[in-house]
Structure formats: C-alpha cells, structure tokens
Design a protein around this motif. Structure first.
Motif, PDB file in Angstrom:
ATOM      1  N   MET A   1       0.818  -1.245   0.151  1.00 34.43           N
ATOM      2  CA  MET A   1      -0.034   0.010   0.164  1.00 34.43           C
ATOM      3  C   MET A   1       0.772   1.324  -0.020  1.00 34.43           C
ATOM      4  O   MET A   1       0.361   2.072  -0.797  1.00 34.43           O
TER       5      MET A   1
ATOM      6  N   ASN B   1       0.142   4.157  -2.494  1.00 24.00           N
ATOM      7  CA  ASN B   1      -0.107   5.451  -2.029  1.00 24.00           C
ATOM      8  C   ASN B   1       0.696   6.615  -2.453  1.00 24.00           C
ATOM      9  O   ASN B   1       0.190   7.884  -2.479  1.00 24.00           O
ATOM     10  N   THR B   2       1.938   6.081  -3.080  1.00 22.68           N
ATOM     11  CA  THR B   2       2.787   7.284  -3.744  1.00 22.68           C
ATOM     12  C   THR B   2       2.841   7.075  -5.399  1.00 22.68           C
ATOM     13  O   THR B   2       3.798   7.542  -5.931  1.00 22.68           O
TER      14      THR B   2
ATOM     15  N   GLY C   1      -1.605   1.997  -7.850  1.00 25.94           N
ATOM     16  CA  GLY C   1      -1.624   3.707  -7.662  1.00 25.94           C
ATOM     17  C   GLY C   1      -1.266   4.407  -8.779  1.00 25.94           C
ATOM     18  O   GLY C   1      -1.486   5.351  -8.557  1.00 25.94           O
TER      19      GLY C   1
ATOM     20  N   ASP D   1      -5.562   6.739  -8.416  1.00 26.51           N
ATOM     21  CA  ASP D   1      -5.088   7.936  -7.607  1.00 26.51           C
ATOM     22  C   ASP D   1      -6.100   8.892  -7.405  1.00 26.51           C
ATOM     23  O   ASP D   1      -5.815  10.363  -7.200  1.00 26.51           O
TER      24      ASP D   1
ATOM     25  N   SER E   1      -9.478   6.545  -5.776  1.00 23.96           N
ATOM     26  CA  SER E   1      -8.049   6.471  -5.176  1.00 23.96           C
ATOM     27  C   SER E   1      -7.860   5.267  -4.029  1.00 23.96           C
ATOM     28  O   SER E   1      -8.686   4.913  -3.279  1.00 23.96           O
ATOM     29  N   VAL E   2      -6.607   4.639  -4.032  1.00 24.32           N
ATOM     30  CA  VAL E   2      -6.388   3.884  -2.793  1.00 24.32           C
ATOM     31  C   VAL E   2      -6.231   4.514  -1.431  1.00 24.32           C
ATOM     32  O   VAL E   2      -6.191   3.801  -0.496  1.00 24.32           O
ATOM     33  N   LYS E   3      -6.228   5.786  -1.340  1.00 23.93           N
ATOM     34  CA  LYS E   3      -6.026   6.358  -0.077  1.00 23.93           C
ATOM     35  C   LYS E   3      -7.353   6.701   0.642  1.00 23.93           C
ATOM     36  O   LYS E   3      -7.251   6.748   1.996  1.00 23.93           O
TER      37      LYS E   3
ATOM     38  N   CYS F   1     -11.458   1.286   0.316  1.00 22.28           N
ATOM     39  CA  CYS F   1     -10.718   0.042   0.531  1.00 22.28           C
ATOM     40  C   CYS F   1     -11.357  -1.168   0.218  1.00 22.28           C
ATOM     41  O   CYS F   1     -10.724  -2.084  -0.476  1.00 22.28           O
TER      42      CYS F   1
END
Ligand code: HEC
Ligand code: HEC
Ligand code: HEC
Length: 117
Positions: A83, A87-88, A93, A97, A103-105, A110
């Motif tokens: 992850m 996240n970057t 990702g 994004d 987005s994964v964030k 989730c």
C-alpha cells in the motif's frame, strides 16, 4: 471429381476439422485480447484483492498501459505489492490515484479492492 458417399464424408470431415481449429484459434486470439482470467492477491490479512483483466480491459484497453512498465507479464508471477507504494502512485496506484480511477487512499474505497470473506 464425382462425389461418392465416401468422398462426401471425407469432405465433410475436412470442413468440420477446419471449422473446429479455426474456432480454436479465434478463441485464443479473443482470450489474448481480453487478457488472462481473474486472479487474486491474498491481501495480507486485509481481505483478498481480486484483479480482473476483463473489467480493466473495458476501462483501460491497452495491455501496454500496464505491461510491462507497471507490471510484469509472466504467468503465475505476482509482484509483491505494498500500500505504501500504491499511496505514492506506484503499482495499482499508477491509476488508482483519484484521477484516472478511484483512489487507494480514500477510506471509502478500501473495500472496492479488499474483500473480506
Ligand atoms: C490495469 C492493468 C493491466 C492491464 C491493462 C493488463 N494487465 Fe495483464 N496483469 C496485470 C497485473 C497486475 C498482473 C499480475 C502481475 C504481477 O503481479 O506482477 C498481470 C498479469 C498478466 C499475465 C500473467 C497472468 C498469470 O496467469 O499469471 C498475462 C499473460 C497478462 N497479464 C496479459 C495481459 C494482456 C494480454 C493484456 C491486454 C489485453 C493485459 N494483460 C492488460 C495488470 C494488467
Ligand atoms: C486499487 C485496489 C486497492 C485499494 C483501493 C486498496 N488496496 Fe490495500 N492492497 C491492494 C493490493 C493489490 C495489496 C497487495 C496484496 C498482496 O500482495 O497480497 C494491498 C495490500 C494491503 C495491505 C497489506 C500490507 C501493506 O501495507 O501492503 C493493507 C494493510 C492494505 N492493503 C490496506 C488498505 C486500506 C486501509 C485501504 C483503503 C484506505 C486499501 N488497502 C485500499 C489493493 C488495494
Ligand atoms: C492503467 C490503469 C490502472 C491500473 C494500473 C490499475 N487499475 Fe484498477 N481500474 C482502472 C480503471 C480506469 C478502473 C475503473 C475506474 C473507476 O470506476 O474509478 C479500475 C477499476 C478497478 C476495480 C473495480 C472493478 C469493478 O468494476 O469491479 C478494482 C477492484 C481494481 N480496479 C483493482 C485494481 C488493482 C488491484 C490493481 C493493481 C493490481 C489495479 N486495479 C490497477 C485502472 C487501473
């Protein structure tokens, strides 16, 4: 050539075989166009993550969007995904994004990837 029963049967068998192998080749080309079957990453306790080539092909039709810049394409080989990297903007990702795809964030997302059974 005069068509006897025997030659008619042979002809029918030959046509049948051509149709059969033609269909086989077409099916293989089709499978290649939509990519391999679904598989999952175990998710390391957070719920397994199913990856579907078929669903991605509808949104991201080019194999080269992912292969081999983002993911390798070797049968049975799964990249170790983290992850922290996603996240970057790496691995999943790259697209997940919040611009190209969800987005994964975002906490709300989730479970779009992680399925607890
Ligand atoms: C959205 C990203 C994405 C796209 C687009 C994509 N793939 Fe993949 N593909 C993956 C991922 C992720 C893996 C798993 C590889 C890994 O873990 O490094 C994979 C693995 C594979 C594998 C190995 C499968 C196995 O059983 O181990 C093949 C073959 C493959 N892809 C073919 C294709 C083809 C052909 C296309 C175009 C139709 C395509 N892929 C498009 C993400 C993608
Ligand atoms: C785009 C799909 C996707 C989304 C969205 C996503 N994950 Fe993941 N996550 C993965 C994949 C793929 C793995 C790697 C699983 C593996 O290798 O077995 C993973 C791994 C993990 C891991 C294992 C340890 C680690 O850090 O890599 C944790 C914990 C995790 N995710 C938590 C979350 C949380 C919390 C969210 C929401 C904020 C989330 N994930 C959103 C795809 C996703
Ligand atoms: C080349 C860009 C790209 C990459 C890389 C990518 N995805 Fe996606 N993914 C998409 C797009 C575009 C969608 C549809 C987006 C949306 O609805 O927000 C999508 C949708 C999904 C969905 C929802 C599918 C559905 O309709 O049920 C899941 C689950 C998913 N991706 C998981 C993953 C995982 C896991 C990875 C990494 C192994 C990954 N994606 C890598 C572009 C990508």
């Amino acid at each position: 050539m005069r068509l006897t029963w025997k030659s008619t049967l042979v002809l029918a068998a030959v046509i049948g075989l051509i149709a059969f192998f033609g269909a086989l080749v077409a099916q293989k080309a089709w499978a290649q166009a939509k990519g391999p079957a679904d598989f999952d990453f175990d998710g390391k306790g957070s719920g397994k993550v199913v990856f579907s080539h078929e669903k991605h092909a509808a949104k991201s039709p080019k194999c080269t969007d992912c292969h081999t810049k983002v993911f390798k394409m070797a049968k049975g080989q799964r990249t170790a995904l983290k992850m922290a990297d996603m996240n970057t903007g790496q691995a999943c990702g790259t697209c997940h994004d919040g611009k190209t795809a969800f987005s994964v964030k975002d906490q709300a997302n989730c479970t779009k990837c992680h399925k607890k059974s």
